[in-house]
Design an enzyme around this catalytic site. Structure first.
Site, short mmCIF file in Angstrom:
data_model
loop_
_atom_site.label_atom_id
_atom_site.label_comp_id
_atom_site.label_asym_id
_atom_site.label_seq_id
_atom_site.Cartn_x
_atom_site.Cartn_y
_atom_site.Cartn_z
N ASP A 1 0.84 -1.20 0.00
CA ASP A 1 0.00 0.00 0.00
C ASP A 1 0.87 1.25 0.00
O ASP A 1 2.10 1.18 0.12
CB ASP A 1 -0.97 -0.01 1.18
CG ASP A 1 -0.27 0.07 2.54
OD1 ASP A 1 0.51 1.02 2.76
OD2 ASP A 1 -0.50 -0.81 3.40
N HIS B 1 8.12 -5.80 -1.38
CA HIS B 1 7.19 -6.65 -2.12
C HIS B 1 6.43 -5.89 -3.21
O HIS B 1 5.39 -6.33 -3.67
CB HIS B 1 6.21 -7.32 -1.15
CG HIS B 1 6.86 -8.37 -0.29
ND1 HIS B 1 6.30 -8.90 0.84
CD2 HIS B 1 8.07 -9.00 -0.42
CE1 HIS B 1 7.12 -9.81 1.37
NE2 HIS B 1 8.20 -9.88 0.63
N GLY C 1 4.43 -4.83 13.21
CA GLY C 1 3.28 -5.45 12.57
C GLY C 1 3.57 -6.48 11.51
O GLY C 1 2.93 -6.48 10.46
N SER D 1 4.36 -10.84 10.89
CA SER D 1 4.51 -12.18 11.45
C SER D 1 5.95 -12.66 11.30
O SER D 1 6.34 -13.63 11.94
CB SER D 1 3.55 -13.15 10.74
OG SER D 1 3.83 -13.20 9.35
#
Ligand code: OAD
Length: 248
Positions: free
Chosen positions: A102, A119, A188, A190
């Site tokens: 984003d 990414h 934020g 994993s």
């Protein structure tokens, strides 16, 4: 202020080079789904990543892939940066290494060149055949599946899919930075998707202090010098209040 927050602020406050490594949790409070949360409507709980985020999935059904990304783009078009993005943007010299596709860090005010999108980005399409042609996308009105005007191959979102290499120049910059900082702020994520998540280990091995912000334990927990359990939109504004951080 909790002892852990004070400890983290003490690490950040001393003269040091700091960088941020973020994941989907950073944008969760803006209404953008994460990928792996079990208690939420995370993308990979609802959708099959092999169908939607691999070259094989694109070859099998390109319309399905483009439609899914365009749905995500329209959601992003109506989203707003949350207090986590805003507090990071207020640290003018801070480089943001992010797995997020984003543009909420940029919309919060981080200069484009200070955001390293490992990414890729939803804001652009690129030629799937790799001829080099790219186009900026209007997030609110993304185009349907179409051919590259330069070579005729299908156009696709300029994001990294499973099985694809990260953009080499971005990775190089991120890795070099992680070898030359005193503190990495991990927000934020994993920390399960490689090679991106490997940046935390690279920094840790250099003796870089690692601060992790996440509502839950994650794969980054084991590498954390200080782990702050909480949502980034709540924790970051308090953590960064009054500090002046830079990456160089
Ligand atoms: P994940 O969905 O794997 O992890 C998101 C993390 O954010 C979880 O550990 C949550 O606990 C945490 N979280 C949730 N809400 C939060 C909040 N308000 N504040 C802080 N943390 C919060 O997302 P990523 O780690 O970014 O790749 O996933 C990495 C990559 O996997 C993505 O870039 C994407 C995905 O497949 C590609 O698409 C190539």
């Amino acid at each position: 202020m909790t002892p852990k927050l004070e400890e983290a602020r003490a690490l950040l406050a001393r003269p040091s080079r700091v960088a941020v490594f973020s994941g989907a949790g950073l944008s969760a409070e803006s209404g953008i789904s994460t990928f792996r949360d079990t208690e939420t409507d995370a993308y990979w709980q609802r959708f099959n990543p092999m169908e939607l985020a691999t070259p094989e999935g694109f070859a099998a059904n390109p319309e399905r892939v483009i439609d899914w990304y365009n749905w995500r783009r329209r959601t992003l078009a109506t989203a707003r940066p949350n207090p986590a993005h805003v507090s990071l943007a207020a640290q003018h010299g801070l480089v943001q290494i992010t797995q997020n596709v984003d543009d909420l860090l940029e919309r919060a005010g981080v200069p484009y060149e200070q955001v390293y999108h490992l990414h890729g980005t939803l804001s652009e399409d690129r030629c799937h055949a790799g001829c080099g042609y790219r186009e900026t996308i209007e997030l609110a009105e993304p185009p349907a599946l179409r051919a590259c005007v330069q070579c005729g191959a299908p156009m696709r979102p300029a994001v990294v899919w499973f099985g694809e290499a990260l953009p080499g120049d971005v990775w190089q910059k991120a890795e070099t930075l992680c070898r030359n900082i005193d503190c990495l702020l991990v927000v934020g994520t994993s920390a399960t998707v490689y090679p991106a998540a490997g940046l935390i280990g690279i920094a840790h091995q250099q003796g870089t202090k690692v601060i992790v912000i996440n509502p839950n334990a994650s794969d980054a927990s084991a590498l954390a010098d200080v782990e702050l359990i909480g949502e980034s939109g709540t924790v970051l504004p308090v953590l960064l209040e009054g500090l002046s951080l830079a990456s160089v």
